[in-house]
Structure formats: structure tokens, C-alpha cells
Design a protein around this motif. Structure first.
Motif, short mmCIF file in Angstrom:
data_model
loop_
_atom_site.label_atom_id
_atom_site.label_comp_id
_atom_site.label_asym_id
_atom_site.label_seq_id
_atom_site.Cartn_x
_atom_site.Cartn_y
_atom_site.Cartn_z
N THR A 129 0.85 -1.19 0.00
CA THR A 129 0.00 0.00 0.00
C THR A 129 0.89 1.23 0.00
OG1 THR A 129 -1.75 -1.14 1.22
CG2 THR A 129 -1.76 1.27 1.29
N ARG B 125 2.68 12.46 -6.22
CA ARG B 125 1.40 12.20 -6.88
C ARG B 125 1.29 12.92 -8.23
NH1 ARG B 125 -2.34 14.34 -3.87
NH2 ARG B 125 -1.06 15.03 -2.12
N SER C 112 5.48 5.04 2.52
CA SER C 112 5.25 6.42 2.12
C SER C 112 6.40 6.90 1.24
CB SER C 112 5.12 7.32 3.36
OG SER C 112 3.96 7.00 4.08
N ASP D 131 0.17 7.60 -9.43
CA ASP D 131 -1.14 7.63 -8.79
C ASP D 131 -1.09 6.82 -7.49
OD1 ASP D 131 -3.79 7.88 -8.15
OD2 ASP D 131 -4.48 6.41 -9.64
N ASP E 190 -2.11 7.10 -2.99
CA ASP E 190 -2.91 7.83 -2.01
C ASP E 190 -2.10 8.96 -1.40
OD1 ASP E 190 -5.06 6.15 -2.38
OD2 ASP E 190 -4.46 4.78 -0.77
N ARG F 258 1.60 5.53 -0.29
CA ARG F 258 1.15 6.90 -0.08
C ARG F 258 2.26 7.84 -0.52
NH1 ARG F 258 0.25 3.86 4.41
NH2 ARG F 258 -1.92 3.43 4.97
#
Length: 443
Positions: free
Chosen positions: A287, A295, A318, A299, A301, A289
Motif C-alpha cells: 500500500t 502524486r 510512504s 497515482d 494515495d 502513499r
């Protein structure tokens, strides 16, 4: 366990520590080889106990009380048990840290001062869900001549109990009480008040827990809290190599404290590096970020301020794009936990600047943060990683479990000889001698 029972165990450890300090290295190492053999011989017994812990952990995972990372740390397997036994043998084969002369100084003819390595004494440990931590800590304590109080997490209680029994049974002639197992949270509070009996505490757990230990005892505390580790991909990085290293640092084993939690990327290579890197992470189930600059390229979060301060311990990461080496250094020093940091670059000067500027126990150049480990460092194993700066730093192996004494060998020397109007001067000459009990160095 009652307070009196815990105090009795600590007293037994104190007595055992005094006996351990007198044993020679062959005896301690022989016991460690016996422990390694016993771990292999008791594989079915150990794995059965571990299955009970894992089953209970998975039930609590479904109930939302445990994380997947915690359950992953619980699991043992035949291959992992083989690795644990090999680790014990590696500890046994390390050089003896005791009796080693650290320095020798001749104060005068026939008056020689030696600084010699000795055990710390009684070590109290409180550690997280990984059952192999109990074996690592016990092995290093025995090799370094220390008695140890072991307190594992309740989530691994069945595994810890059986491992402890196997170790104690196999250790044979080692002094009774050299390793003690306590299991209740109340026992920890009893330990914290025993600063006259316990010489060092090593907690391994959350930052809140380590802070609690530090705030509620007079005993010296050695340990670390979070492992918020970074990898910085510099503008002069070999991007193919950087992708492999950044992937290994996150995915190879994400549940441990030396896994990377934040990836920093120089803005000049972000467009070339991030698309393939993000795709590879996604294929591995990570996952992701990112900050605003990230960003704009990929793409993912949005990252929050809290993400830069978070140890995920899982397949989460991250990403931040930085505009300079200084910005990367500033981010690491502001948000890191002083554990392990890595720069990926082909520019040795920039690597040196990063490594000198970062305040962390381990700083790497072109290598995965996952190398921050006592076994990988050649220490045999580790009782934990220290992010402090006093006594021991980084993976704490045998040297971190020793202190020293000063031994003075003389021949009727008097301080009066070196005082007063006709005082004789001291020589204070360093020499390369080894301390031999009752003997002066040969001229």
C-alpha cells in the motif's frame, strides 16, 4: 507469579552471574552447542507449541485485536528453527568477549594497569512477539557470562515456555538460575524496582512501552523504540540497482524494525524512477502513499504528516520527492528514529555527506536497510538494537553485553612513593601486554 517469587528468581540469577563469570569460554560454548542440538532434536515439540500461539493470534487477528505483522512475527517453521539453531552455533563460535585485555599501561616499573572485559551481571529483557528473540537473548547472555531474566509477550507464551525449557535442559552444567523466565506483566513492575539486583534492562517493543520502562526504573535501560527507516534515491543513483534495493528494504520482510518505511526520491530522477518502482511495489501488495510531488508522477494515495512518523511494520510505504541532498538529510533527521538509513548514489562524496550528517545507529551506502542485524553484522546474533548513544549502539551483540574492570598488578608499591617533595614520577606508558593473573608483563 508473586512478587516474592520474582524476587527469588532475580536473586538466583545474581548468584548464577557470579558463577558464570568464572567459567571459561570452552564451557560456555559447549553449552551453546548443546542448546543448538537440542533445538533441532525438539523441533516437533517447539513447532506444536508455536502452532497454538499462531492459532490464537489468527483468531485475534480476525477479531481486529492483532495485526497481520504481529502474527507473521509469531510464526516458526522447520527452516526458521534451523536458522535459529545455526544462530546459536554462530554465537558459540564468536571470540570470547571475557578476559580480553582492552588496554595495558605501565604506571611504573613493576606496576601495571590492565583494562579487562567482564560481564555486566544480571540482564532483564522484555521483548516482542518473535519467539526467536528468546533464543538470541539467552545465547548471547550465556556466551557473555551474564545471567538473564526473560519476559516475552503473552502472544508467544506457549512457544517461549517450550523454548525456555529446551534451553535450560540442554545447558547442563551451567549454574542454576542463569536464565529465568517470567510471564506476568506484574513481574515486569517488580523487576523495575530491583535496581540493586539487576544491572541492565533491554526492552523491545513500542515506543510507549520503552518510555514507560525508562520512566519507572533506576536501572540503566538499553533499547530502541520505532524503526522508522529511510532509503534515499539520489540523482546519481544507478536506478536499476536502486529499484532492487528499495524493493528488498520493504518487501523482503516488512514486519521487522529495519524495514524501510519512507522512500525519498530526488526530484531529478522521480519521473524515471517512480513509475516502475510503484508498479513493482503494487505487484507485491504494498500500500503506497505519497506527497504532492510524488502524486504528480504516480497515482498513489495522499500521505499525511503522520505517515512520516509511522512505523508500519507491514506492506505499507510512504514516498516523498525531495529537491536536494540537504532536504533528504533534513527529513531523515526530523522524522527518523535513529535506527537505520540508506543512500543510493554513485557519487561517493554525496554518500559521505549523507552518512556523516545522519544521526542514526547505522547508515548505509547502496545497501538495503535490512542488513541492520546482529547476525548479518557478524555479531552472532543480537539482544536488540540500541538507538541511544551511550554504552552500545546499533545491533547489540557480545561486546554490548560486557563492561570492564581495571586490574592493577604491583610488587608492594606505595602511593607515598609518588607524592610529596621527592615524589617519583609515573611512567604512564602504553604497552601491548595481555593481563595474566598474578604476573607482570615480561620485559
Amino acid at each position: 507469579m508473586t512478587e516474592q517469587a520474582t524476587e527469588r528468581k532475580v536473586a538466583e540469577a545474581q548468584s548464577a552471574a557470579l558463577e558464570l563469570a568464572k567459567l571459561d569460554d570452552d564451557e560456555r560454548s559447549e553449552a551453546l552447542h548443546a542448546i543448538a542440538d537440542a533445538l533441532a532434536a525438539n523441533e516437533e515439540r517447539i513447532l506444536d507449541a508455536n502452532e497454538t500461539d499462531v492459532a490464537e493470534g489468527e483468531a485475534l487477528l480476525e477479531a481486529g485485536e492483532y495485526s497481520q505483522a504481529l502474527v507473521d512475527r509469531l510464526k516458526l517453521s522447520p527452516s526458521k528453527l534451523d536458522d535459529i539453531a545455526e544462530m546459536v552455533r554462530s554465537v558459540a563460535e564468536q571470540d570470547d568477549p571475557l578476559g580480553r585485555t582492552l588496554s595495558a599501561r605501565r604506571l611504573d616499573d613493576g606496576l601495571e594497569l590492565y583494562k579487562v572485559g567482564v560481564p555486566i551481571g544480571v540482564i532483564g529483557t522484555v521483548f516482542e512477539s518473535r519467539p526467536d528473540a528468546l533464543v538470541q537473548i539467552a545465547a548471547l547472555s550465556l556466551k557473555s557470562g551474564n545471567a538473564v531474566i526473560l519476559k516475552g509477550g503473552s502472544e508467544a507464551s506457549h512457544s517461549n515456555r517450550v523454548l525456555y525449557e529446551v534451553i535450560r535442559e540442554a545447558a547442563g552444567e551451567m549454574p542454576d538460575g542463569w536464565a529465568q523466565l517470567i510471564e506476568a506483566r506484574e513481574d515486569v513492575n517488580t523487576m523495575l524496582d530491583m535496581d540493586d539486583s539487576i544491572d541492565l534492562l533491554m526492552p523491545r517493543g513500542s515506543s510507549e512501552f520503552v518510555s514507560y520502562i525508562q520512566d519507572n526504573t533506576k536501572i540503566p535501560v538499553l533499547g530502541h523504540t520505532e524503526g522508522i527507516c529511510h532509503v534515499f534515491v539520489d540523482h546519481d543513483a544507478d536506478l536499476e540497482m536502486a529499484e532492487d534495493v528499495a524493493f528488498d528494504a520493504k518487501v523482503q520482510y516488512p514486519a521487522v524494525c529495519n524495514a524501510v518505511e519512507t522512500l525519498l526520491v530526488h526530484e531529478s530522477v522521480a519521473a524515471d524512477f517512480l513509475p516502475d518502482m510503484v508498479e513493482r511495489y503494487r505487484e507485491a501488495g504494498v500500500t503506497l502513499r505519497g506527497d504532492a510531488a510524488t502524486r504528480e508522477v504516480v497515482d498513489v494515495d495522499p500521505a499525511t504528516d503522520a505517515d512520516w512518523e509511522t512505523e508500519y511494520g507491514d506492506l505499507e510505504l510512504s514516498i516523498k520527492v525531495v529537491d536536494s541532498l540537504d532536504s533528504a538529510i533534513d527529513h531523515v533527521n526530523a522524522h527518523g528514529s535513529k535506527h537505520t538509513e540508506s543512500i543510493l548514489t554513485e557519487d561517493s562524496d554525496r554518500a559521505a555527506t549523507f552518512m556523516r550528517s545522519i544521526d542514526a545507529a547505522s547508515v548505509f551506502h547502496n545497501a538495503s536497510t535490512r542488513f541492520a542485524d546482529g547476525y548479518r553484522y557478524g555479531l552472532g546474533a543480537e539482544v536488540g538494537i540500541s538507538t541511544g548513544k551511550i554504552h552500545a549502539r546499533g545491533p547489540v551483540g557480545l561486546d554490548g553485553l560486557t563492561t570492564y574492570k581495571y586490574y592493577l598488578e604491583g610488587d608492594g608499591h606505595l602511593v607515598a612513593t609518588y607524592a610529596g617533595e621527592n615524589a617519583k614520577p609515573y611512567l604512564h606508558e602504553e604497552f601491548a601486554g595481555e593481563w595474566i593473573p598474578g604476573h607482570l608483563a615480561e620485559e
